[in-house]
Scaffold this active site. Sequence first.
Site, PDB file in Angstrom:
ATOM      1  N   GLY A   1       0.893  -1.236   0.006  1.00  0.00           N
ATOM      2  CA  GLY A   1      -0.089  -0.113   0.098  1.00  0.00           C
ATOM      3  C   GLY A   1       0.795   1.309   0.125  1.00  0.00           C
ATOM      4  O   GLY A   1       0.323   2.142  -0.598  1.00  0.00           O
ATOM      5  N   ASN A   2       2.074   1.174   0.399  1.00  0.00           N
ATOM      6  CA  ASN A   2       2.926   2.515   0.554  1.00  0.00           C
ATOM      7  C   ASN A   2       3.453   2.913  -0.752  1.00  0.00           C
ATOM      8  O   ASN A   2       3.856   4.087  -1.262  1.00  0.00           O
ATOM      9  CB  ASN A   2       4.102   2.172   1.609  1.00  0.00           C
ATOM     10  CG  ASN A   2       4.953   1.243   1.204  1.00  0.00           C
ATOM     11  OD1 ASN A   2       4.631  -0.086   0.858  1.00  0.00           O
ATOM     12  ND2 ASN A   2       6.279   1.456   0.958  1.00  0.00           N
TER      13      ASN A   2
ATOM     14  N   LYS B   1     -11.857  -9.714   6.049  1.00  0.00           N
ATOM     15  CA  LYS B   1     -11.326  -8.635   5.502  1.00  0.00           C
ATOM     16  C   LYS B   1     -12.201  -7.291   5.507  1.00  0.00           C
ATOM     17  O   LYS B   1     -13.025  -7.156   4.865  1.00  0.00           O
ATOM     18  CB  LYS B   1     -10.915  -8.869   4.157  1.00  0.00           C
ATOM     19  CG  LYS B   1     -10.131  -7.785   3.285  1.00  0.00           C
ATOM     20  CD  LYS B   1      -8.491  -7.748   3.682  1.00  0.00           C
ATOM     21  CE  LYS B   1      -7.744  -6.514   2.777  1.00  0.00           C
ATOM     22  NZ  LYS B   1      -6.528  -6.508   3.350  1.00  0.00           N
TER      23      LYS B   1
ATOM     24  N   LYS C   1      -3.033  -9.925  -2.343  1.00  0.00           N
ATOM     25  CA  LYS C   1      -2.302  -9.432  -3.437  1.00  0.00           C
ATOM     26  C   LYS C   1      -0.732 -10.364  -3.658  1.00  0.00           C
ATOM     27  O   LYS C   1      -0.539 -10.691  -4.603  1.00  0.00           O
ATOM     28  CB  LYS C   1      -1.951  -8.034  -3.661  1.00  0.00           C
ATOM     29  CG  LYS C   1      -1.324  -7.434  -2.631  1.00  0.00           C
ATOM     30  CD  LYS C   1       0.123  -7.094  -2.851  1.00  0.00           C
ATOM     31  CE  LYS C   1       1.015  -6.355  -2.159  1.00  0.00           C
ATOM     32  NZ  LYS C   1       1.044  -6.697  -0.580  1.00  0.00           N
TER      33      LYS C   1
ATOM     34  N   LYS D   1       3.174 -12.545   3.429  1.00  0.00           N
ATOM     35  CA  LYS D   1       4.317 -12.359   2.507  1.00  0.00           C
ATOM     36  C   LYS D   1       5.350 -13.169   2.799  1.00  0.00           C
ATOM     37  O   LYS D   1       5.813 -13.714   1.692  1.00  0.00           O
ATOM     38  CB  LYS D   1       4.935 -10.913   2.941  1.00  0.00           C
ATOM     39  CG  LYS D   1       4.154  -9.715   2.543  1.00  0.00           C
ATOM     40  CD  LYS D   1       4.712  -8.369   3.106  1.00  0.00           C
ATOM     41  CE  LYS D   1       3.940  -7.209   2.723  1.00  0.00           C
ATOM     42  NZ  LYS D   1       2.679  -7.064   2.939  1.00  0.00           N
TER      43      LYS D   1
END
Length: 318
Positions: free
Chosen positions: A14-15, A133, A217, A279
């Site tokens: 998001g950053n 979510k 994602k 991740k």
Amino acid sequence: MGVCKGKIVVALGGNALQRKGAPPTAQAQLEVVRDTCRHLARLSLGGYEIAIVHGNGPQVGRIEQAFETAAKEIPPMPFDVCDAMSQGYIGYHLQLGMKEALNQIGLGRIPVVSLVTQVLVDRDDPAFDHPSKPVGSFYGPQEAELLSRQRGYTMKEDAGRGWRRVVPSPLPREILEFETIKRLWDSTIVITCGGGGIPVVRGEDGLLEGIAAVIDKDYAAELLARQIEADVLMILTEVREAAIHFGTPQQQNLHHLTTQQAKTYAAQGQFAAGSMLPKIQAAIRFVESAPGRKAIITSLDNALPAMEGQGGTVISNP
């Protein structure tokens, strides 16, 4: 695109799309994206072929919020349509940013395209029984109850800030536009699986149907990297390296991990479920999918140095 030093699927956090505290406007996002693309273009200049996967959490939430605000005048759009809208405008910004950055370094000949991407999920995925979510606006308890009754939303209290709609986060099973991505790969930078992809299920008649869900994602990027036979899955986030005992005086940054070490730390609860854990899990799955593959978790500004062995958390097996 010339001599290829390696194939990379890049997952943007998001950053890479918006800064904390910045106004949630399209122009503010575009300014951040332009900076993001300057870093990504350096990977192309370094001789790497890339595809770009991005998140969409805040953006799809704002799109849904806009329809909720206008509900008296305009019927709300289904969530999968909001997903598609977010893919379109984030992809458009990334196309603008990438072409601008490539032109600046003399690689303007490389085409850039964003692809509206459907990702098949399993209707029986356990995630559908446990929506988790959060998306969209915060509500008071009475408003939340009304939305639950009128629209069938699952509403949950979010850390004392109010009630929000929550949707399932199923695992991706198949990227339906994969063959198109594969044909484009050697000539084009493809922006794909935006927001994890538009989640769809297949009905008994064989037809596809959009469903209210959000695919992580990082998991979508891993699936793409595995299927395209990439050399590296690169997950770009806010931190230069993953760490254990994060945020404590005992914090220890991780430079290199085998998948077994990563599994051990994950089992110990060293990685936060909503941020670093997916991740790490995506990285493990990619590395174990074939010999010689590696995953890198690092910050945006360290993308090219990490590919050259300077910093970042590298997950690989001997």
